[in-house]
Write a protein that holds these residues in place. Structure first.
Motif, short mmCIF file in Angstrom:
data_model
loop_
_atom_site.label_atom_id
_atom_site.label_comp_id
_atom_site.label_asym_id
_atom_site.label_seq_id
_atom_site.Cartn_x
_atom_site.Cartn_y
_atom_site.Cartn_z
N LEU A 1 0.77 -1.25 -0.01
CA LEU A 1 0.11 0.11 0.09
C LEU A 1 0.84 1.15 -0.03
O LEU A 1 0.63 2.03 -0.69
CB LEU A 1 -1.00 0.03 1.23
N GLN A 2 2.03 1.24 1.00
CA GLN A 2 2.65 2.40 0.83
C GLN A 2 3.51 2.54 -0.56
O GLN A 2 3.85 3.68 -1.08
CB GLN A 2 3.74 2.19 2.13
N GLN A 3 3.74 1.76 -1.36
CA GLN A 3 4.35 1.91 -2.59
C GLN A 3 3.29 2.51 -3.53
O GLN A 3 3.72 3.39 -4.21
CB GLN A 3 4.72 0.25 -3.50
N LYS A 4 2.00 2.06 -3.23
CA LYS A 4 0.98 2.84 -4.17
C LYS A 4 0.61 4.21 -3.52
O LYS A 4 0.30 5.20 -4.31
CB LYS A 4 -0.04 2.05 -4.00
N PHE A 5 0.65 4.49 -2.18
CA PHE A 5 0.38 5.49 -1.68
C PHE A 5 1.32 6.09 -0.69
O PHE A 5 1.07 5.87 0.56
CB PHE A 5 -1.14 5.37 -0.79
N SER A 6 2.42 6.66 -1.24
CA SER A 6 3.55 7.17 -0.47
C SER A 6 2.82 8.40 0.60
O SER A 6 3.54 8.48 1.60
CB SER A 6 4.59 7.85 -1.32
N GLY A 7 1.77 8.87 0.30
CA GLY A 7 1.31 9.95 1.44
C GLY A 7 0.58 9.60 2.51
O GLY A 7 -0.10 10.11 3.24
N TYR A 8 0.30 8.14 2.73
CA TYR A 8 -0.52 7.65 3.49
C TYR A 8 0.31 6.91 4.66
O TYR A 8 1.18 6.55 4.53
CB TYR A 8 -1.34 6.39 2.99
N LYS A 9 -0.24 7.31 5.90
CA LYS A 9 0.37 6.42 7.34
C LYS A 9 -0.79 5.35 7.39
O LYS A 9 -1.72 5.43 7.37
CB LYS A 9 0.25 7.62 8.44
N ILE A 10 0.09 4.15 7.43
CA ILE A 10 -1.02 2.90 7.44
C ILE A 10 -0.30 1.89 8.46
O ILE A 10 0.63 1.82 8.56
CB ILE A 10 -0.67 2.14 6.22
N ASN A 11 -1.44 1.61 9.37
CA ASN A 11 -1.14 0.49 10.43
C ASN A 11 -2.30 -0.60 10.49
O ASN A 11 -3.35 -0.23 10.21
CB ASN A 11 -0.42 1.20 11.60
N PHE A 12 -1.96 -1.53 11.01
CA PHE A 12 -2.87 -2.65 11.67
C PHE A 12 -2.86 -2.86 12.97
O PHE A 12 -2.09 -2.62 13.69
CB PHE A 12 -2.57 -4.13 10.98
N ASP A 13 -4.13 -3.07 13.63
CA ASP A 13 -4.40 -3.51 14.86
C ASP A 13 -4.99 -4.91 14.86
O ASP A 13 -6.20 -4.88 14.79
CB ASP A 13 -5.21 -2.35 15.54
N GLU B 1 -4.57 6.88 7.26
CA GLU B 1 -4.22 8.38 7.25
C GLU B 1 -3.78 8.84 6.29
O GLU B 1 -2.63 8.70 5.84
CB GLU B 1 -3.54 8.68 8.73
N SER B 2 -4.41 9.73 5.33
CA SER B 2 -3.80 10.27 4.22
C SER B 2 -3.79 12.03 4.94
O SER B 2 -4.25 12.67 5.25
CB SER B 2 -4.90 10.70 3.10
N THR B 3 -2.44 12.35 4.49
CA THR B 3 -1.98 13.65 4.97
C THR B 3 -2.11 14.82 3.79
O THR B 3 -1.88 15.74 3.89
CB THR B 3 -0.24 13.78 5.31
#
Length: 84
Positions: free
Chosen positions: A22-34, A45-47
């Motif tokens: 996902l971060q390769q596709k959306f470099s401006g997103y903060k992504i995590n799992f719980d 989260e999109s900044t």
């Protein structure tokens, strides 16, 4: 903007692979799992503005996993109170 999704991803290693993809596709997103949450939460989260739901869901679905947006119960509760 922050979006929260329910998934069926349960393994930490797979979650890390999905985050990387996902971060390769959306470099401006903060992504995590719980993964300790019963819904195996994916938090995005999109900044820079809106989150591209369609592409995000497609990437995870293409890997054979289930994903659905979680409704914001807080805003639903607030909305329901204003209708009373």
């Amino acid at each position: 903007m922050v979006e929260v999704f329910k998934t069926n991803i349960t393994k930490q290693k797979k979650a890390e692979q999905i985050i990387e993809k996902l971060q390769q596709k959306f470099s401006g997103y903060k992504i995590n799992f719980d993964l300790e949450d019963c819904d195996n939460i994916l938090r995005v989260e999109s900044t820079t503005g809106q989150i591209d739901h369609e592409v995000l869901v497609q990437i995870i679905s293409d890997d054979g996993f289930y994903i659905e947006p979680l409704k914001d119960d807080l805003s639903m509760t607030t909305q329901n109170k204003s209708e009373i």
